[in-house]
Design a protein around this motif. Sequence first.
Motif, mmCIF file in Angstrom:
data_model
loop_
_atom_site.group_PDB
_atom_site.id
_atom_site.type_symbol
_atom_site.label_atom_id
_atom_site.label_comp_id
_atom_site.label_asym_id
_atom_site.label_seq_id
_atom_site.Cartn_x
_atom_site.Cartn_y
_atom_site.Cartn_z
ATOM 1 N N VAL A 153 0.843 -1.200 0.000
ATOM 2 C CA VAL A 153 0.000 0.000 0.000
ATOM 3 C C VAL A 153 0.878 1.249 0.000
ATOM 4 C CG1 VAL A 153 -1.630 1.363 1.384
ATOM 5 C CG2 VAL A 153 -1.999 -1.096 1.075
ATOM 6 N N THR A 154 1.904 1.252 0.837
ATOM 7 C CA THR A 154 2.796 2.416 0.906
ATOM 8 C C THR A 154 3.558 2.589 -0.415
ATOM 9 O OG1 THR A 154 3.026 2.060 3.280
ATOM 10 C CG2 THR A 154 4.635 3.512 2.249
ATOM 11 N N ARG A 156 2.558 1.797 -3.362
ATOM 12 C CA ARG A 156 1.613 2.353 -4.311
ATOM 13 C C ARG A 156 1.402 3.846 -4.077
ATOM 14 N NH1 ARG A 156 -2.869 0.615 -7.572
ATOM 15 N NH2 ARG A 156 -4.159 2.465 -7.768
ATOM 16 N N SER A 157 1.284 4.235 -2.805
ATOM 17 C CA SER A 157 1.080 5.651 -2.478
ATOM 18 C C SER A 157 2.286 6.483 -2.895
ATOM 19 C CB SER A 157 0.851 5.829 -0.975
ATOM 20 O OG SER A 157 -0.328 5.188 -0.583
ATOM 21 N N LEU A 158 3.472 5.997 -2.581
ATOM 22 C CA LEU A 158 4.690 6.722 -2.962
ATOM 23 C C LEU A 158 4.764 6.867 -4.472
ATOM 24 C CD1 LEU A 158 7.780 5.539 -0.879
ATOM 25 C CD2 LEU A 158 6.819 7.830 -1.058
ATOM 26 N N SER A 160 2.326 6.795 -6.647
ATOM 27 C CA SER A 160 1.280 7.697 -7.149
ATOM 28 C C SER A 160 1.642 9.155 -6.898
ATOM 29 C CB SER A 160 -0.057 7.396 -6.473
ATOM 30 O OG SER A 160 -0.412 6.049 -6.650
ATOM 31 N N ALA A 161 2.216 9.420 -5.720
ATOM 32 C CA ALA A 161 2.579 10.794 -5.380
ATOM 33 C C ALA A 161 3.685 11.297 -6.324
ATOM 34 C CB ALA A 161 3.027 10.872 -3.923
ATOM 35 N N HIS A 163 4.429 10.052 -9.250
ATOM 36 C CA HIS A 163 3.853 10.116 -10.592
ATOM 37 C C HIS A 163 3.084 11.426 -10.795
ATOM 38 C CE1 HIS A 163 2.097 8.904 -14.357
ATOM 39 N NE2 HIS A 163 0.944 9.321 -13.888
ATOM 40 N N GLY A 164 2.307 11.816 -9.795
ATOM 41 C CA GLY A 164 1.538 13.068 -9.880
ATOM 42 C C GLY A 164 2.452 14.266 -10.076
ATOM 43 N N MET A 165 3.533 14.310 -9.311
ATOM 44 C CA MET A 165 4.465 15.437 -9.442
ATOM 45 C C MET A 165 5.088 15.476 -10.833
ATOM 46 S SD MET A 165 6.558 15.470 -5.855
ATOM 47 C CE MET A 165 7.407 16.961 -6.380
ATOM 48 N N ILE A 189 10.612 16.125 -1.863
ATOM 49 C CA ILE A 189 9.322 15.616 -1.378
ATOM 50 C C ILE A 189 9.426 14.132 -1.022
ATOM 51 C CG2 ILE A 189 6.925 15.169 -2.056
ATOM 52 C CD1 ILE A 189 7.331 18.089 -1.428
ATOM 53 N N MET A 193 8.634 12.640 2.611
ATOM 54 C CA MET A 193 7.628 11.590 2.824
ATOM 55 C C MET A 193 8.226 10.413 3.578
ATOM 56 S SD MET A 193 5.143 11.063 -0.459
ATOM 57 C CE MET A 193 6.311 11.313 -1.782
ATOM 58 N N LEU A 197 7.306 9.214 7.266
ATOM 59 C CA LEU A 197 6.774 7.855 7.505
ATOM 60 C C LEU A 197 7.627 7.138 8.552
ATOM 61 C CD1 LEU A 197 5.923 6.687 3.864
ATOM 62 C CD2 LEU A 197 4.276 7.106 5.707
ATOM 63 N N SER B 160 0.435 18.303 -6.428
ATOM 64 C CA SER B 160 0.682 17.295 -7.466
ATOM 65 C C SER B 160 0.753 15.898 -6.872
ATOM 66 C CB SER B 160 1.982 17.588 -8.204
ATOM 67 O OG SER B 160 1.982 18.886 -8.728
ATOM 68 N N ALA B 161 1.389 15.780 -5.707
ATOM 69 C CA ALA B 161 1.529 14.472 -5.075
ATOM 70 C C ALA B 161 0.158 13.936 -4.665
ATOM 71 C CB ALA B 161 2.468 14.580 -3.873
ATOM 72 N N GLY B 164 -1.844 12.984 -7.715
ATOM 73 C CA GLY B 164 -1.407 11.691 -8.254
ATOM 74 C C GLY B 164 -2.028 10.531 -7.506
ATOM 75 N N LEU B 168 -4.662 8.118 -9.544
ATOM 76 C CA LEU B 168 -4.406 6.687 -9.758
ATOM 77 C C LEU B 168 -5.295 5.844 -8.847
ATOM 78 C CD1 LEU B 168 -0.553 6.467 -10.359
ATOM 79 C CD2 LEU B 168 -2.391 6.828 -11.991
ATOM 80 N N GLU B 185 -5.012 6.665 3.219
ATOM 81 C CA GLU B 185 -3.652 6.722 2.669
ATOM 82 C C GLU B 185 -3.251 8.166 2.357
ATOM 83 O OE1 GLU B 185 -1.773 4.173 3.472
ATOM 84 O OE2 GLU B 185 -0.431 4.843 1.901
ATOM 85 N N ALA B 192 2.918 12.651 6.586
ATOM 86 C CA ALA B 192 4.341 12.290 6.515
ATOM 87 C C ALA B 192 5.125 13.355 5.749
ATOM 88 C CB ALA B 192 4.506 10.919 5.847
ATOM 89 N N MET B 193 4.588 13.806 4.614
ATOM 90 C CA MET B 193 5.288 14.814 3.812
ATOM 91 C C MET B 193 5.496 16.087 4.613
ATOM 92 S SD MET B 193 4.023 14.888 -0.132
ATOM 93 C CE MET B 193 2.282 14.517 0.056
#
Lengths: 202, 202
Positions: A153-154, A156-158, A160-161, A163-165, A189, A193, A197, B160-161, B164, B168, B185, B192-193
């Motif tokens: 899960v983490t 995937r979150s990392l 996605s974040a 990827h968004g940036m 960033i 993160m 975490l 952005s993060a 993302g 997704l 999440e 965390a960020m």
Amino acid sequence: MTKALERRAKLRDALIEAAERAITARGLPGVRSRELAQEIGCANGAIYNLVENLDELVLRVGSRTLARLDAALTAAEREGPAEPADMLVRIAVAYCDFAAQNLELWRVLFEHRMEPGREIPEWAISDQMELFGHIYRPLAVLFPDRSPAQIGVTARSLFSAVHGMVALGLEQKLIAVPIEALRSEVAIIVHAMVDGLAASKA
Amino acid sequence: MTKALERRAKLRDALIEAAERAITARGLPGVRSRELAQEIGCANGAIYNLVENLDELVLRVGSRTLARLDAALTAAEREGPAEPADMLVRIAVAYCDFAAQNLELWRVLFEHRMEPGREIPEWAISDQMELFGHIYRPLAVLFPDRSPAQIGVTARSLFSAVHGMVALGLEQKLIAVPIEALRSEVAIIVHAMVDGLAASKA
């Protein structure tokens, strides 16, 4: 392999490579069956003897893109040993660089949607899942007490974040972010993160 | 306002609302000039007396979406006072909820690209920039020593993060993330960020 099968395999590779060039030049709208058939020298309908449909063709190109992305991330890992947090930063920056250098091919990985009613085939999903390993492994070192599912899960979150940036940074819709600035922001960033975490588990 | 202008303004509003309904139902491909003209009861070409082109129409719908998003984020802020980090989490979760509840309209904000050669008009850009205020303000409290430009960069990265993760997460291309899991999440990662950023300044 019979000669007929061999010929078919070669033509299929040529088709996938032609589709890759078309995407690189013009994005997803560049994938037109008529033009591709012409380019590889076969009849219009004949490309559907090579791939089931255009969705499969785009996914085959995606598979090649993912393989090259995998190679780029592996190369980044092999630059030398690093603390898990630094390794995650290095991988994120390598992802950013790959996206910038393969903009259209990389976009298609996310923009392409299957025709209604069609499912993404298993092989395409497992290509994608394998890439998570690059994020999963350093996280597993950082968080030895967490279950594989939690780390998944983490990861995937990392992903996605980051990827968004990268996606919005390269989109340049609002403000063009120079690639150097984007790389350094991604590094800041991701470090924040991961540190955050790690601190919250203590 | 003369009666003719009044009538035009009404018809224009009807057109924008019809486009909004079309996007809600079928996404960007739902915006077809012929069907919209029919729905508001005017001749095919007449909609180009109301908007310059379909790009403008989609941006006008986007403007309404952004105004509703602004209202949703403002409502989240007004739920009560909070530490800046908690406020940023609350805003991120509100963004996630808004996206889930307005999926197609929200997607169009990011999927729509102008026809080649056309620039996004100033009014559409300033609509978008205003929303960054929701992220900017808590960051400015957290980092009083940073310049507005630096805070602007961090606001953009945070946005952005989170975007993302939400994009997704809601895409459900690989694994469907239940909305509750996605919200939690997003909260974990934003915390965390922000904690990591705050710790690195110390």
